[in-house]
Design a protein around this motif. Structure first.
Motif, PDB file in Angstrom:
ATOM      1  N   LYS A  10       0.828  -1.200   0.000  1.00  0.00           N
ATOM      2  CA  LYS A  10       0.000   0.000   0.000  1.00  0.00           C
ATOM      3  C   LYS A  10       0.869   1.260   0.000  1.00  0.00           C
ATOM      4  CE  LYS A  10      -2.150   1.704   3.630  1.00  0.00           C
ATOM      5  NZ  LYS A  10      -3.070   1.929   4.750  1.00  0.00           N
ATOM      6  N   ALA A  11       1.929   1.261   0.784  1.00  0.00           N
ATOM      7  CA  ALA A  11       2.800   2.433   0.864  1.00  0.00           C
ATOM      8  C   ALA A  11       3.454   2.739  -0.482  1.00  0.00           C
ATOM      9  CB  ALA A  11       3.876   2.221   1.932  1.00  0.00           C
ATOM     10  N   LYS A  15       2.944   6.044  -2.754  1.00  0.00           N
ATOM     11  CA  LYS A  15       4.099   6.837  -3.172  1.00  0.00           C
ATOM     12  C   LYS A  15       4.080   7.085  -4.680  1.00  0.00           C
ATOM     13  CE  LYS A  15       9.070   7.238  -2.715  1.00  0.00           C
ATOM     14  NZ  LYS A  15      10.294   6.682  -2.163  1.00  0.00           N
ATOM     15  N   LEU A  16       3.755   6.059  -5.459  1.00  0.00           N
ATOM     16  CA  LEU A  16       3.669   6.231  -6.910  1.00  0.00           C
ATOM     17  C   LEU A  16       2.578   7.234  -7.283  1.00  0.00           C
ATOM     18  CD1 LEU A  16       4.200   2.570  -8.100  1.00  0.00           C
ATOM     19  CD2 LEU A  16       5.687   4.519  -8.594  1.00  0.00           C
ATOM     20  N   ILE A  17       1.450   7.166  -6.600  1.00  0.00           N
ATOM     21  CA  ILE A  17       0.371   8.116  -6.867  1.00  0.00           C
ATOM     22  C   ILE A  17       0.820   9.529  -6.503  1.00  0.00           C
ATOM     23  CG2 ILE A  17      -1.955   8.817  -6.143  1.00  0.00           C
ATOM     24  CD1 ILE A  17      -2.599   5.769  -5.958  1.00  0.00           C
ATOM     25  N   ILE A  21       1.040  12.743  -8.896  1.00  0.00           N
ATOM     26  CA  ILE A  21       0.408  14.015  -8.538  1.00  0.00           C
ATOM     27  C   ILE A  21       1.424  15.147  -8.611  1.00  0.00           C
ATOM     28  CG2 ILE A  21      -0.608  15.312  -6.614  1.00  0.00           C
ATOM     29  CD1 ILE A  21      -2.045  12.647  -5.868  1.00  0.00           C
ATOM     30  N   ASN A  22       2.629  14.915  -8.120  1.00  0.00           N
ATOM     31  CA  ASN A  22       3.673  15.940  -8.187  1.00  0.00           C
ATOM     32  C   ASN A  22       3.993  16.312  -9.633  1.00  0.00           C
ATOM     33  OD1 ASN A  22       3.908  16.130  -5.403  1.00  0.00           O
ATOM     34  ND2 ASN A  22       5.549  14.616  -5.297  1.00  0.00           N
ATOM     35  N   GLU A  23       4.028  15.325 -10.507  1.00  0.00           N
ATOM     36  CA  GLU A  23       4.271  15.612 -11.923  1.00  0.00           C
ATOM     37  C   GLU A  23       3.105  16.390 -12.521  1.00  0.00           C
ATOM     38  OE1 GLU A  23       7.035  15.239 -13.692  1.00  0.00           O
ATOM     39  OE2 GLU A  23       8.027  14.399 -11.937  1.00  0.00           O
ATOM     40  N   LEU A  24       1.883  16.020 -12.164  1.00  0.00           N
ATOM     41  CA  LEU A  24       0.721  16.757 -12.661  1.00  0.00           C
ATOM     42  C   LEU A  24       0.716  18.188 -12.138  1.00  0.00           C
ATOM     43  CD1 LEU A  24      -2.088  14.052 -12.376  1.00  0.00           C
ATOM     44  CD2 LEU A  24      -1.059  14.936 -14.471  1.00  0.00           C
ATOM     45  N   ASP A  25       1.192  18.366 -10.908  1.00  0.00           N
ATOM     46  CA  ASP A  25       1.240  19.713 -10.332  1.00  0.00           C
ATOM     47  C   ASP A  25       2.190  20.630 -11.096  1.00  0.00           C
ATOM     48  OD1 ASP A  25      -0.669  19.299  -8.417  1.00  0.00           O
ATOM     49  OD2 ASP A  25       0.763  18.877  -6.801  1.00  0.00           O
TER      50      ASP A  25
END
Length: 111
Positions: A10-11, A15-17, A21-25
């Motif tokens: 799960k961790a 982390k991948l998500i 998200i950071n790349e989308l930001d």
């Protein structure tokens, strides 16, 4: 015989998500993605995960319908269900084909 199949933690998934998200930001807030395609081939799970047999039962999926289906979660009309991950995976696959991360990285390094 030792079981060498990796386990998804799960961790690690979180982390991948977060990395995604950071790349989308890094993209402009007004960035949107047009569906230059809609329909795609859908293969039953039994056939998808059996590489020793050619798939026979192909159906069509629709990116537009997947997005509309997931909108109900975003709009709070229903809670997320397991099947939503399949719909989201289709959309993520489309975005991967669109190379959104590569384009974002180029925009940062070449302002």
């Amino acid at each position: 015989m030792e079981n060498n199949k990796p386990k998804l933690k799960k961790a690690d998934i979180k982390k991948l998500i977060e990395v995604l998200i950071n790349e989308l930001d890094k993209l402009n807030d007004s960035t949107s993605f047009a569906f230059d395609s809609d329909l795609y081939w859908n293969i039953t799970d039994e056939e998808l995960y059996n590489p020793y047999k050619d798939p026979i039962e192909l159906t069509m999926g629709s990116l537009v319908e997947d997005w509309e289906f997931l909108q109900n979660v975003l709009d709070g009309k229903r809670e997320m269900i397991d099947y939503d991950l399949t719909k989201l995976a289709s959309l993520l696959r489309f975005l991967g084909k669109s190379m959104i991360i590569t384009k974002a990285q180029k925009n940062i390094s070449n302002p």
